[in-house]
Design an enzyme around this catalytic site. Structure first.
Site, PDB file in Angstrom:
ATOM      1  N   LYS A 167       0.840  -1.203   0.000  1.00  0.00           N
ATOM      2  CA  LYS A 167       0.000   0.000   0.000  1.00  0.00           C
ATOM      3  C   LYS A 167       0.877   1.256   0.000  1.00  0.00           C
ATOM      4  CE  LYS A 167      -3.030   2.495   3.210  1.00  0.00           C
ATOM      5  NZ  LYS A 167      -4.302   2.673   2.498  1.00  0.00           N
ATOM      6  N   CYS A 173     -27.600   1.669   0.799  1.00  0.00           N
ATOM      7  CA  CYS A 173     -26.818   2.507  -0.110  1.00  0.00           C
ATOM      8  C   CYS A 173     -26.967   2.115  -1.561  1.00  0.00           C
ATOM      9  CB  CYS A 173     -25.344   2.387   0.215  1.00  0.00           C
ATOM     10  SG  CYS A 173     -24.974   2.689   1.903  1.00  0.00           S
ATOM     11  N   HIS A 176     -21.525  10.626  -4.015  1.00  0.00           N
ATOM     12  CA  HIS A 176     -20.294   9.968  -4.470  1.00  0.00           C
ATOM     13  C   HIS A 176     -19.469  10.891  -5.354  1.00  0.00           C
ATOM     14  CE1 HIS A 176     -23.075   6.607  -3.522  1.00  0.00           C
ATOM     15  NE2 HIS A 176     -22.023   6.266  -2.816  1.00  0.00           N
TER      16      HIS A 176
HETATM   17  N1  GLN Z   1     -25.367   6.622   8.863  1.00  0.00           N
HETATM   18  C1  GLN Z   1     -24.262   6.282   8.005  1.00  0.00           C
HETATM   19  C2  GLN Z   1     -23.642   7.539   7.440  1.00  0.00           C
HETATM   20  O1  GLN Z   1     -24.348   8.481   7.231  1.00  0.00           O
HETATM   21  C3  GLN Z   1     -24.707   5.399   6.874  1.00  0.00           C
HETATM   22  C4  GLN Z   1     -23.557   4.987   6.006  1.00  0.00           C
HETATM   23  C5  GLN Z   1     -23.886   3.865   5.063  1.00  0.00           C
HETATM   24  O2  GLN Z   1     -25.030   3.527   4.886  1.00  0.00           O
HETATM   25  N2  GLN Z   1     -22.890   3.305   4.436  1.00  0.00           N
HETATM   26  O3  GLN Z   1     -22.458   7.574   7.173  1.00  0.00           O
HETATM   27 ZN    ZN Z   2     -25.547   4.704   2.386  1.00  0.00          ZN
END
Ligand code: GLN
Ligand code: ZN
Length: 768
Positions: free
Chosen positions: A20, A651, A702
């Site tokens: 890394k 997500c 993102h």
């Molecule tokens: N509550 C988390 C955040 O807002 C949710 C993150 C996730 O779902 N990966 O970071």
């Molecule tokens: Zn999420």
């Protein structure tokens, strides 16, 4: 009798994650290519010598990678997307990293999960115009390196069928294009590579075909049969070992057993243990080499050597020759338990990481070849380790077990149906139409991370650290109030990671110091180890949530990680069904939910981003998994009052195959990713008759891009075409922890402005 001891692959990073550091140094211009290559060669050498030193008599080559082995396969096959060709031609190494990470002007390949592991690969992009060409240079170089050490080496390649099944249509190619139709064009290229490896001294070459453990159509199984018939008929080829792992081969087993290849490597651990009975029923592998994966390459527990010997003994009657291996590459486990000096030595004896697993494999091979009395001492030590684990208070807490056994269906159901709850919640919360909220985290600035590192290193004390967290919460609350959000969050500044934060506070979980596992590229994670019965010594989130609530009169949403995700992103125990482990975690979280509610929290979100990704590889196992997964979520959340609002968050947007399960969670509100797909998910949920509230994301977190108010308003209008205004929420796609403050500020201001615009339209007036 000789029995070979081997593995399918080994961790790449080195004891101190040297790989890394070297790669990231190269990206930043601190390290030159020659130094990077030298570091990598030294890491390979060390790994092979470790394997040989542990007693492995055949080592794998070609499993090393600067980023990902599927990407390496694309390079080996000349399948470089047109947009990356110039960069690859100018500099193969920089071009390779451009394919992996993209550049200012060129998008990278898409990344996705490697089967149901937490490793991610880069998805090959193929189309009708793809022309393959053989580039075995890297494979040949690694083979030569291992042979120069005097080792018997077996190159490991990703097999042609799995390679094509993992690919997707290149941009611009119709989505209906099936990469598997390129098989005839691909096979001669594989044949050429195999011949080159044979000429370079490889007696055996392994071709990995894990995609064959998934549900496959008859046409796909035929393609596999054809692939190995053709490769098998190729003159000048080495002996072929076709490997599968992660589950049983099922219908693909007779296909591979009948193929003109010299050996199969099968997984005999966990779910894949069914391969044993299937193999016996199919009449075994007469005349073939069987490489038996009896040491689990995905868990961290010591092998039950006696049980493995029994399996191996049965297999002896089913093949011409039986060798001992890991079930899959050891890439998925940390390197060495010996590095964990903080672990209780009693507990450390139960653990087996990559180095320990190679020793187990060598011991099993010796026992199989020369008789169990030659490994009597190892067997005795193994029995003792297993006995302490089975009898330990950590793995058997009577109070936890009694409580889990007493769970009734009523514990997993809310007292009132959703319409009644919704009314009570409306009365209590008094939210406007299209309420605005966020998913939980606010930017995790470098400054916060430094504060945490300082605390760990003893450079600051707890008091100073906690004041830093409190200050952050004050800022996050003030910002949300000023911006006009309706349901606030505290921002999660105190959390290093959404699973680890809870694991550290639950009894039954272990943390490692050096247990790094590759997630993708140079990103490594240290999954906690769910080792024992789970209990909660005290509240985990109430303090900061209550503090945040004390600063505002608007509702602050409590934020928990759900039981399925707590399991999915940890190493789980192998001595009881996952359903039981999930139930224990759910009960601990249920108490946290109750404490939050008692402290006055009116809205509680339980995140389950891993619900979909943990779906078993074979559809026959889906219903069983979803039953315990949804039950665990409901057990976590169902104890609250009707007027306490339960949110969940996932997500992703592609969940067609788990839609009924999402309904079954019975959450009052679900937030999902939707910005990129223009609210597609809202239409899908509505089409399926989803009856509760939905927050399809209107801000793609993102990307650093900030949507303008009109764009977000348009997304809301699209959402309203599917979901009635009383049930539509306004939120980003996911948490904001990876974003910077400036873009977060503007994006949320725009989001609130969009909600106000659309509310006004709904009211038929101006202004809200
Ligand atoms: N509550 C988390 C955040 O807002 C949710 C993150 C996730 O779902 N990966 O970071
Ligand atoms: Zn999420």
């Amino acid at each position: 009798m000789t029995v070979t001891a081997t593995v399918h692959g080994y961790p790449r990073q080195g004891a101190d994650r040297e790989l890394k550091k070297a790669i990231e140094g190269y990206w930043k211009g601190r390290t030159d290519a020659a130094t990077l290559h030298a570091t990598a060669a030294e890491l390979r050498r060390t790994a092979w010598l470790q394997l040989a030193g542990a007693g492995l008599t055949e080592v794998p080559t070609g499993h090393f990678s600067y980023y990902d082995h599927v990407l390496d396969t694309s390079v080996m096959l000349g399948a470089v997307p047109p947009r990356h060709r110039a960069a690859v031609a100018a500099d193969p190494l920089d071009g390779y990293f451009a394919m992996a990470r993209g550049t200012q002007d060129v998008a990278p390949l898409e990344m996705t999960k490697w089967f149901d592991t937490n490793y991610h690969y880069l998805v090959p992009e193929l189309g009708p115009d793809t022309r393959f060409s053989a580039d075995p240079a890297r494979q040949l170089a690694e083979l030569a390196e291992a042979r120069a050490l005097g080792l018997t080496a077996r190159p490991v390649l990703l097999g042609p069928v799995t390679y094509l099944l993992l690919a997707k249509p290149a941009p611009g190619v119709p989505a209906g294009f099936a990469p598997l139709t390129l098989l005839d064009r691909l096979l001669p290229v594989y044949a050429e590579i195999l011949t080159a490896l044979h000429a370079a001294g490889a007696e055996w070459v392994q071709l990995d075909e894990p995609a064959l453990v998934q549900d496959r159509t008859p046409a796909e199984l035929n393609a596999a049969a054809r692939a190995y018939r053709e490769l098998g008929a190729h003159p000048g080829r080495p002996r072929l070992l076709v490997a599968s792992y992660f589950d049983r081969l099922g219908e693909a087993l007779p296909v591979l057993a009948a193929a003109p290849v010299e050996g199969l490597a099968l997984d005999f651990t966990g779910r894949a243990a069914a391969n044993l009975g299937d193999l016996a029923a199919a009449g075994g592998l007469p005349g073939k080499r069987l490489v038996a994966g009896v040491v689990d390459g995905r868990n961290v527990w010591v092998n039950d050597l006696q049980q493995s010997l029994t399996t191996l003994g049965t297999l002896l009657g089913l093949a011409d020759r039986v060798d001992v291996s890991s079930s899959c590459s050891l890439l998925h486990v940390p390197l060495d338990v010996a590095a964990e000096r903080d672990l209780d030595p009693q507990v450390a004896r139960w653990l087996s990481f990559a180095r320990q697993k190679t020793t187990e494999i060598a011991v099993l091979a010796r026992g199989l070849a020369r008789g169990t009395d030659t490994i009597a001492a190892e067997l005795a030590a193994n029995r003792a380790a297993l006995a302490t684990r089975a009898g330990s208070a950590l793995t058997h807490d009577p109070a936890v077990r009694a409580r889990a056994a007493a769970v009734t269906p009523a514990d997993t159901r809310r007292a009132l149906p959703y319409p009644d709850r919704a009314e009570a919640q409306r009365a209590r919360l008094g939210l406007p139409l299209l309420p605005t909220t966020t998913i939980g985290s606010f930017p995790q600035t470098g400054d916060l991370r430094t504060a945490r590192a300082d605390l760990r290193a003893g450079r600051t004390d707890t008091g100073a650290y906690e004041e830093r967290i409190a200050a952050e919460i004050r800022e996050v609350i003030a910002f949300q109030e000023k911006t006009g959000l309706d349901v606030l969050v505290h921002g999660e500044p105190e959390r290093n990671d959404m699973v680890q934060y809870f694991a550290e506070q639950l009894t039954g979980y272990l943390a490692t110091r050096h247990g790094w596992v590759q997630s993708y590229g140079t990103r490594y994670v240290r999954p906690p180890i769910l080792a024992g019965d789970i209990s909660r010594p005290g509240p985990m989130t109430v303090r900061w949530t209550s503090y945040a609530q004390s600063l505002t009169s608007r509702p602050v949403k409590g934020m928990l990680t759900g039981p399925v995700t707590m399991l999915a992103w940890s190493f789980v125990r192998d001595d009881q069904p996952l359903a039981e482990t999930a139930r224990q975690v759910a009960l601990a979280l249920r108490d946290e939910v109750a404490d939050l509610e008692a402290a006055g929290t009116a809205v509680i979100q339980v995140d389950e981003p891993a619900l979909r990704e943990t779906l078993p590889l074979r559809s026959a196992d889906h219903a069983g998994y979803l039953a315990w997964a949804t039950e665990a979520f409901r057990l976590t959340t169902a104890g609250v009052r009707p007027d306490t609002q339960i949110h969940t968050h996932m997500c992703y947007a592609e969940f067609g195959d788990v839609l009924p399960a999402i309904d079954d969670l019975d959450a009052d509100v679900i937030s999902l990713e939707a910005a990129r797909s223009h609210m597609q998910v809202a239409g899908e949920l509505a089409g399926a008759g989803y009856p509760r509230e939905v927050g399809p994301g209107v801000y793609d977190i993102h990307s650093p891009r900030v949507p303008d108010p009109e764009e977000a308003a348009d997304l809301l209008r699209t959402g309203l075409a599917a979901i009635p205004p009383e049930r539509l929420w306004v939120n980003p796609d996911c948490g904001l922890k990876t974003r910077g403050w400036p873009e977060t500020r503007t994006a949320l201001e725009h989001m609130v402005a969009a909600a106000r615009t659309v509310r006004a339209e709904l009211a038929g007036g101006f202004g809200a």
